[in-house]
Design a protein around this motif. Structure first.
Motif, short mmCIF file in Angstrom:
data_model
loop_
_atom_site.label_atom_id
_atom_site.label_comp_id
_atom_site.label_asym_id
_atom_site.label_seq_id
_atom_site.Cartn_x
_atom_site.Cartn_y
_atom_site.Cartn_z
N ALA A 169 -52.88 -18.53 51.08
CA ALA A 169 -51.87 -19.40 50.82
C ALA A 169 -51.07 -19.45 49.56
O ALA A 169 -51.88 -19.27 48.36
CB ALA A 169 -52.28 -21.10 50.94
N MET A 170 -49.92 -19.02 49.57
CA MET A 170 -48.91 -18.66 48.39
C MET A 170 -48.14 -20.05 47.90
O MET A 170 -47.77 -20.77 48.63
CB MET A 170 -48.10 -17.48 48.29
CG MET A 170 -48.79 -16.27 48.90
SD MET A 170 -50.06 -15.52 47.92
CE MET A 170 -49.16 -15.66 46.39
N PRO A 171 -48.45 -20.14 46.59
CA PRO A 171 -47.68 -21.17 45.84
C PRO A 171 -46.08 -20.89 45.90
O PRO A 171 -45.58 -19.97 46.25
CB PRO A 171 -47.98 -21.14 44.38
CG PRO A 171 -49.28 -20.57 44.52
CD PRO A 171 -48.98 -19.37 45.44
N ALA A 172 -45.25 -22.17 46.22
CA ALA A 172 -43.81 -21.97 46.36
C ALA A 172 -43.13 -21.05 45.35
O ALA A 172 -42.30 -20.26 45.74
CB ALA A 172 -43.25 -23.34 46.69
N GLU A 173 -43.60 -21.44 44.26
CA GLU A 173 -42.91 -20.63 42.98
C GLU A 173 -43.33 -19.19 43.15
O GLU A 173 -42.31 -18.16 42.54
CB GLU A 173 -43.21 -21.14 41.70
CG GLU A 173 -44.77 -21.00 41.48
CD GLU A 173 -45.66 -22.12 41.95
OE1 GLU A 173 -46.52 -22.45 41.26
OE2 GLU A 173 -45.20 -22.92 42.62
N THR A 174 -44.28 -18.75 43.68
CA THR A 174 -44.77 -17.34 43.82
C THR A 174 -43.85 -16.56 44.88
O THR A 174 -43.35 -15.59 44.70
CB THR A 174 -46.09 -17.19 44.14
OG1 THR A 174 -46.70 -17.79 43.16
CG2 THR A 174 -46.43 -15.50 44.08
N ILE A 175 -43.63 -17.17 46.05
CA ILE A 175 -42.79 -16.45 47.28
C ILE A 175 -41.31 -16.43 46.83
O ILE A 175 -40.67 -15.58 47.36
CB ILE A 175 -43.01 -17.33 48.53
CG1 ILE A 175 -42.20 -18.66 48.47
CG2 ILE A 175 -44.50 -17.33 48.81
CD1 ILE A 175 -42.14 -19.57 49.69
N GLU A 176 -40.90 -16.88 45.75
CA GLU A 176 -39.66 -16.74 45.26
C GLU A 176 -39.43 -15.78 44.30
O GLU A 176 -38.21 -15.41 43.78
CB GLU A 176 -38.86 -18.37 44.77
CG GLU A 176 -38.83 -19.26 45.70
CD GLU A 176 -37.68 -19.00 46.66
OE1 GLU A 176 -36.80 -18.21 46.30
OE2 GLU A 176 -37.36 -19.95 47.52
N ALA A 177 -40.55 -15.07 43.94
CA ALA A 177 -40.80 -14.04 42.83
C ALA A 177 -41.30 -12.92 43.32
O ALA A 177 -41.29 -11.85 42.39
CB ALA A 177 -41.39 -14.68 41.72
N VAL A 178 -41.27 -12.44 44.60
CA VAL A 178 -41.75 -11.47 45.18
C VAL A 178 -40.62 -10.70 46.28
O VAL A 178 -40.37 -11.49 46.90
CB VAL A 178 -43.14 -11.69 45.73
CG1 VAL A 178 -43.70 -10.30 46.43
CG2 VAL A 178 -44.15 -12.18 44.72
N TRP A 179 -40.87 -9.40 46.09
CA TRP A 179 -39.96 -8.72 46.92
C TRP A 179 -40.57 -7.62 47.65
O TRP A 179 -41.40 -6.82 46.99
CB TRP A 179 -38.82 -8.08 46.19
CG TRP A 179 -37.61 -9.17 45.83
CD1 TRP A 179 -36.38 -8.97 46.31
CD2 TRP A 179 -37.54 -9.87 44.66
NE1 TRP A 179 -35.53 -10.13 45.55
CE2 TRP A 179 -36.37 -10.30 44.68
CE3 TRP A 179 -38.32 -10.38 43.70
CZ2 TRP A 179 -36.05 -11.70 43.75
CZ3 TRP A 179 -38.14 -11.14 42.69
CH2 TRP A 179 -36.98 -11.84 42.81
N LEU A 180 -40.50 -7.75 49.04
CA LEU A 180 -41.24 -6.72 49.75
C LEU A 180 -40.19 -5.73 50.33
O LEU A 180 -38.96 -5.78 50.20
CB LEU A 180 -41.74 -7.37 51.10
CG LEU A 180 -42.61 -8.83 50.99
CD1 LEU A 180 -43.03 -9.20 52.14
CD2 LEU A 180 -43.78 -8.19 50.00
N ALA B 160 -43.82 -19.30 55.91
CA ALA B 160 -43.19 -19.12 54.83
C ALA B 160 -44.00 -19.11 53.56
O ALA B 160 -43.64 -18.47 52.33
CB ALA B 160 -42.46 -20.62 54.78
N ASP B 161 -45.22 -19.50 53.68
CA ASP B 161 -46.29 -19.35 52.35
C ASP B 161 -47.55 -18.97 52.67
O ASP B 161 -48.37 -19.25 51.93
CB ASP B 161 -46.37 -20.87 51.64
CG ASP B 161 -46.61 -21.80 52.58
OD1 ASP B 161 -46.86 -21.40 53.86
OD2 ASP B 161 -46.79 -23.08 52.05
N THR B 162 -47.94 -18.16 53.88
CA THR B 162 -49.11 -17.58 54.19
C THR B 162 -49.07 -16.29 54.55
O THR B 162 -48.12 -15.52 55.30
CB THR B 162 -49.42 -18.41 55.32
OG1 THR B 162 -49.47 -19.88 55.30
CG2 THR B 162 -51.13 -17.86 55.56
#
Length: 213
Positions: free
Chosen positions: A198-209, A187-189
């Motif tokens: 390791a990605m902060p939680a707020e960042t993974i909600e702001a990135v699209w792949l 989820a965050d790695t």
């Protein structure tokens, strides 16, 4: 109603469904614009009376064809200006949003056309958001929000939200720039360029792949 205020409402509604399908609610729109819900409700009724949105009480808001056309025109102006500031003036991608908000209402169509030509008719802005063409059309490929990507998913970074300049800086520091190849571990790695991050939680909600590599 001031034209700029109308444009800001239409852009916010347009943005909401670019990277997901659910329509925006009045409370969400109020939150995005930083306004009181009562003010937003009043404006939405005015926009509906002008044929720019459709809305039922307490229900979601959608752009009409006329509203979508006007919103796409302003989004095009905004994103071309952001691209211009980054490519021609050396702005960082975390520095352009506010400048573009000011300039999008003031530059002429002639200058905008010159910017578009100068930049080689770009299809995406520095954050990966699609730039509508002169007819309002956009091109996107299938995508997945990083927070929802399954372990083992690999893809390119298509977009990083520009809503928060701090998140843009964190993403850039981690190597999560548009076009970067990413492998999702959990989820965050992530793995970027053979480096585990390791990605902060707020960042993974702001990135699209991209949906596929």
């Amino acid at each position: 109603m001031p034209s700029a205020a109308i444009d800001d409402y239409l852009k916010a509604i347009y943005h909401h469904t670019e990277w997901q399908d659910a329509r925006i609610t009045p409370s969400q729109l109020a939150n995005v614009l930083g306004l009181a819900p009562s003010s937003v409700t009043e404006m939405v009724l005015k926009l509906a009376a002008q044929g720019l949105v459709t809305h039922r009480p307490y229900g979601p808001i959608a752009l009409t064809d006329a509203g979508n056309e006007r919103a796409a025109t302003m989004v095009r102006r905004h994103r071309l200006i952001e691209s211009w500031l980054v490519q021609e003036f050396g702005y960082g991608w975390d520095e352009v949003h506010e400048e573009a908000e000011e300039l999008e209402h003031t530059i002429s169509d002639r200058l905008l056309e010159g910017i578009d030509e100068r930049l080689g008719r770009p299809r995406f802005d520095p954050h990966g958001d699609a730039i509508p063409d002169a007819d309002g059309h956009v091109e996107r490929e299938p995508f997945v929000l990083l927070a929802l990507a399954a372990p083992g998913h690999s893809g390119r970074v298509l977009r990083v939200s520009d809503r928060d300049a701090d998140i843009l800086r964190v993403a850039e520091e981690a190597g999560l720039t548009v076009g970067a190849e990413v492998l999702v571990m959990d989820a965050d790695t992530l793995v970027i360029d053979n480096t585990t991050i390791a990605m902060p939680a707020e960042t993974i909600e702001a990135v699209w792949l991209s949906a596929s590599a």
